[in-house]
Write an enzyme that holds these catalytic residues in place. Structure first.
Site, PDB file in Angstrom:
ATOM      1  N   SER A 219     -53.256   3.687 -58.238  1.00  0.00           N
ATOM      2  CA  SER A 219     -53.533   3.611 -57.380  1.00  0.00           C
ATOM      3  C   SER A 219     -54.764   3.085 -58.083  1.00  0.00           C
ATOM      4  O   SER A 219     -55.794   3.453 -58.955  1.00  0.00           O
ATOM      5  CB  SER A 219     -53.621   4.764 -56.067  1.00  0.00           C
ATOM      6  N   SER A 257     -48.514   2.657 -55.472  1.00  0.00           N
ATOM      7  CA  SER A 257     -49.832   1.868 -55.713  1.00  0.00           C
ATOM      8  C   SER A 257     -49.855   2.070 -54.174  1.00  0.00           C
ATOM      9  O   SER A 257     -49.786   2.143 -53.862  1.00  0.00           O
ATOM     10  CB  SER A 257     -50.324   0.819 -56.645  1.00  0.00           C
ATOM     11  N   ASP A 259     -53.195   1.157 -52.756  1.00  0.00           N
ATOM     12  CA  ASP A 259     -54.681   0.071 -53.171  1.00  0.00           C
ATOM     13  C   ASP A 259     -55.236  -0.128 -51.494  1.00  0.00           C
ATOM     14  O   ASP A 259     -54.861  -0.982 -50.721  1.00  0.00           O
ATOM     15  CB  ASP A 259     -53.619  -1.489 -53.163  1.00  0.00           C
TER      16      ASP A 259
END
Length: 321
Positions: A219, A257, A259
């Site tokens: 991340s 992830s 983000d």
């Protein structure tokens, strides 16, 4: 574009950063606080989500109202909620009449290098990061919320950078007065990142491959600060460019992830024309790219939980040949 004097998010007037670092006994974690002047009266802000596999407490209210009403904290995944609770106590102590507050807390997963299930962060750690926030150059690499993170196959952590840009020569409307910068000669855009994502490290277009780190997370949290007189919609456009910039250093935007980018301005008088956003977009892209690289080049090899090791990127591999 030219950098600010510190090449850091703290080049934006009124923005301070404080960090608490926890190491030893299988722990590599901490707290990073971004504290803008004037948060008590709300500041224009926006959030962009590249991939929402993560936790960013307070997101929906920022999206709905277009403002932040607290500082912004970063930490490790399973400590997010303890940090938010301690943060709320800190906020309530400063406003004895508050009945609703929206603390902003983001995270990445540092469980490869830290015993994440222990959730070791206490109110004292949170309050120390907030109370010691400074306008000096923030520490980078293995510090604060970046103590236990890794990115692109190498040890990473906290990184920061900034860019200066001139005031536009045109006003937002024919009858408007051109916005006055708070710094002589123009404005500043600053970025701070908590890097913890996968892909192949790319430096100025050149790949620097590494063995993948077998870790949960992948991340990235990005905080963009500016003194540009932007509204929430325009700040959302900047936040999206921050996530785009991850591609320049080799992010693969993995499905696991989280983000996120959150952008805010210390100006409460939006007066910036959309047709003048080219330079701010470039400033965001450059500062985020450099902040991500700084998070790696300032980190050191770290051995942590259960003997797991994340190796620092060898500087000779990224110097021009």
């Amino acid at each position: 574009m030219p950098t600010g004097s510190l090449n850091a998010i703290t080049d934006v007037p009124g923005v301070r950063v404080g960090q608490t670092t926890i190491t030893g006994d299988g722990l590599n974690t901490g707290v990073t606080a971004i504290v803008p002047e004037g948060w008590e009266g709300t500041l224009p802000a926006a959030v962009a989500v590249g991939n929402g596999y993560g936790k960013l407490i307070g997101t929906t209210q920022v999206e709905e109202l277009g403002v932040i009403e607290t500082p912004i904290l970063l930490t490790g995944t399973l400590s997010t909620f303890r940090v938010a609770d301690a943060f709320l106590t800190w906020l309530l102590d400063r406003d004895p009449h508050a009945t609703s507050l929206n603390p902003i807390v983001g995270e990445t997963n540092d469980g490869h290098l830290s015993d994440i299930r222990r959730r070791p962060i206490t109110p004292a750690h949170v309050h120390a990061a907030l109370d010691t926030a400074s306008s000096a150059l923030p520490a980078e690499g293995c510090v604060g919320a970046g103590t236990g993170t890794a990115a692109l196959g190498f040890k990473a952590g906290i990184g920061t950078a900034s860019r200066n840009l001139p005031a536009p020569s045109r006003a937002a409307t024919p009858s408007a007065v051109a916005p006055a910068p708070s710094r002589a000669g123009g404005y500043t855009v600053g970025a701070l990142v908590q890097a913890n994502f996968s892909g192949v490290l790319t430096v100025l277009g050149r790949p620097v491959p590494a063995e993948p780190i077998d870790a949960d997370g992948n991340s990235c949290m990005i905080v963009i600060a500016t003194d540009l007189p932007l509204d929430s919609r325009q700040l959302g456009r900047l936040a999206r460019r921050a996530i785009f910039a991850m591609a320049r250093v080799g992010s693969d935007y993995a499905p696991g992830s989280g983000d996120y980018a959150i952008a805010f301005t210390t100006s409460r008088t939006p007066s910036y024309a959309d047709h003048d956003l080219r330079a701010p977009f470039q400033a965001v892209t450059e500062s985020v790219e450099e902040a991500l690289l700084n998070s790696l080049t300032m980190a050191r090899t770290t051995t942590g939980f259960q003997g797991h090791t994340a190796y620092a990127v060898p500087h000779d591999r990224i110097r021009p040949q």
